[in-house]
Write a protein that holds these residues in place. Sequence first.
Motif, PDB file in Angstrom:
ATOM      1  N   PHE B 103       0.918  -1.155   0.001  1.00  0.00           N
ATOM      2  CA  PHE B 103       0.033   0.145  -0.074  1.00  0.00           C
ATOM      3  C   PHE B 103       1.018   1.316  -0.084  1.00  0.00           C
ATOM      4  CE2 PHE B 103      -2.137   3.403   2.574  1.00  0.00           C
ATOM      5  CZ  PHE B 103      -3.220   3.492   1.703  1.00  0.00           C
ATOM      6  N   VAL B 104       1.745   1.235   0.919  1.00  0.00           N
ATOM      7  CA  VAL B 104       2.793   2.403   0.967  1.00  0.00           C
ATOM      8  C   VAL B 104       3.456   2.583  -0.212  1.00  0.00           C
ATOM      9  CG1 VAL B 104       4.837   3.329   2.239  1.00  0.00           C
ATOM     10  CG2 VAL B 104       3.043   2.227   3.408  1.00  0.00           C
ATOM     11  N   ARG B 105       3.716   1.436  -1.093  1.00  0.00           N
ATOM     12  CA  ARG B 105       4.786   1.602  -2.191  1.00  0.00           C
ATOM     13  C   ARG B 105       3.623   2.173  -3.435  1.00  0.00           C
ATOM     14  NH1 ARG B 105       7.474  -3.088  -6.007  1.00  0.00           N
ATOM     15  NH2 ARG B 105       5.284  -3.524  -6.352  1.00  0.00           N
ATOM     16  N   SER B 106       2.397   1.842  -3.486  1.00  0.00           N
ATOM     17  CA  SER B 106       1.409   2.305  -4.219  1.00  0.00           C
ATOM     18  C   SER B 106       1.427   4.018  -4.126  1.00  0.00           C
ATOM     19  CB  SER B 106       0.209   1.649  -4.252  1.00  0.00           C
ATOM     20  OG  SER B 106      -0.467   2.139  -3.271  1.00  0.00           O
ATOM     21  N   MET B 107       1.280   4.306  -2.861  1.00  0.00           N
ATOM     22  CA  MET B 107       1.140   5.728  -2.716  1.00  0.00           C
ATOM     23  C   MET B 107       2.307   6.519  -2.966  1.00  0.00           C
ATOM     24  SD  MET B 107      -2.153   6.473  -1.519  1.00  0.00           S
ATOM     25  CE  MET B 107      -2.454   7.472  -0.187  1.00  0.00           C
ATOM     26  N   ARG B 108       3.374   5.838  -2.703  1.00  0.00           N
ATOM     27  CA  ARG B 108       4.863   6.822  -2.624  1.00  0.00           C
ATOM     28  C   ARG B 108       5.270   6.511  -4.191  1.00  0.00           C
ATOM     29  NH1 ARG B 108       6.764   6.537   2.331  1.00  0.00           N
ATOM     30  NH2 ARG B 108       5.607   8.576   3.334  1.00  0.00           N
TER      31      ARG B 108
END
Lengths: 171, 428
Positions: B103-108
């Motif tokens: 999830f964090v990678r998708s946002m970042r």
Amino acid sequence: MVAMTVNGAAVSVDADPETPLLYVLRNELELNGAKFGCGLGQCGACTVLVDGKAAVSCILPIAALEGRAVTTLEGLGTAEAPGPVQAAFIEEQAAQCGYCIPGMIMRTAGLLAETPEPNDEEIRAALQPNLCRCGTHMRILRAARRAAGRPSEEDNFAFVGSRPNEEGAPS
Amino acid sequence: MKTVLLSTAGLAVLVVAAFFAFALSPEEIEAVERPAADSFDAGLVAKGRDLAALGNCLTCHRSEGGAPYAGGYGVETPVGTIYGSNITPDPETGIGRWSEAAFVRSMREGLGREGEHLYPAFPYTHFTRVTDGDLEALYAFLMTREAVAKTVPDPDLPFPMNVRPLLAAWKLLFFDEGAAPLEGVDDELERGRYLVDGLGHCGACHTPRNLFLAERSDAYLRGGEASGWANPPLAGDIHSPSPWSADEITTYLRGGFAETHGTAAGPMAEVAAQLKDAPAKDVLSMATYLVSLQTGVETPSANGQERPAQSERVVLGETLYRGACARCHEASGEGVAFARGSSQGLPLSQSTALHAPDGRNFAQFVLYGVEAPKGEAGWPMPGFADLLTDEQIAAIADYLRHDLAGQPAWDDMTGRIAGIRSQGESGQ
């Protein structure tokens, strides 16, 4: 002087061009089908057809109507010989106090002129701007469906008033 | 010569191959079992709910009448339509198998769990600036939503835009991956900047885009366009006779209406509908930051001048305005004792739409009116599409521009109105 057509007849109106069509219909032309509800384009009781499309007549100045065609409730039929939409509303006994019904009928007529075979969703969307305070909405919807040529379908319109919970929390 | 050509071609092939190797390189992050909802701290989930409202996630991640966060809204771009994804924790069609790292990678970084590049209609160019702590809370919030099985349509894009690996090139050119910003900024202005530039992603609509549909960094928040609407500038000289105060912006963002400027309509209506549920303090911070970006207002240039050459049209416009508009908007356009819910509309001398450099938003308002927020009683403005002709609406525009805004008439307003009419009602 504004020249327009009302229920098929050529009419010249000698009133202040700012005057809303509704006042001219009721006070000058003695066509009392369209009703004054709110005077602000909010309730739909004054709905007529202009060039075949439903329009609230209380906020429509006659200056906008030069050369255009207006149809009122009286243009759809008479008490003795009601037009098909009027007949459908009578058949379904859609009126309680009846004040909103002319607008509902005109809105339905406008819908059918554009979409001869509307589905339930289209009927709802078309009638959405018109208010009824008595609560005969289901009969009005049935009348519109009957006018659209589907009188015998099952009684109930699906209730579509509920909203899923906004936050998407498990229910 | 031939050799040179051949070696140039060879080099080009190598570059392209290397590029594709890079473009295809992001790795899949392993699927996990869907975390149990009760494994998340309730306080963290509540924080995530506030952040989701500030980020307007629902606008794109819910279709008309659809389940919250199950996606399906079509984002119309100049090249095609891209559909908001299902971000409920459904394991098959949603993000139920996404770890927090995914999830964090998708946002970042704008990458899906399997490593696929995501279209920047998902505004990761902004979300990349969200703190670790806020992302953790958003993940907790989303993973505790009701799982909804719903497959959203694939993007409707022509070749070559439908080749996802090419997005790597777009990212190289236009994506400035953000370092995680500092946690816990207390300063109101800085907090506002963080929310406006990050989760709030105001620039996605209010910053103009270049040919490659990337936001132009040299025109930060100077106004953009979406779905037939002009999105007004938030920075620099604003289209208004008076500046916005922070309180006015807050009222507008949380209530969808500011009596001194206008109504949140079109795509902005949904934004306001969601910020209603966001913490007032955070919205005020955003407003405080936005106010700091205003440098000036528009000054009347045509006041007191003779009416323009087509004055017959202006006279007609005034007559139509008095008959069709004045009862709500006041004969002079100056609202008195204005209050929403009374019979009075916006005093048009204040209208941002009327002070804009083109008449797009004015045409949208007059043709299609204003709807009350869904599920709320309100005082909507009826649309005039079936009441007035294009020429008549243009005449009203001429009159209002001259007499109320003190600005020159808009060019080819009749054509503008016809164009918007032919596109149909959108964004509402």
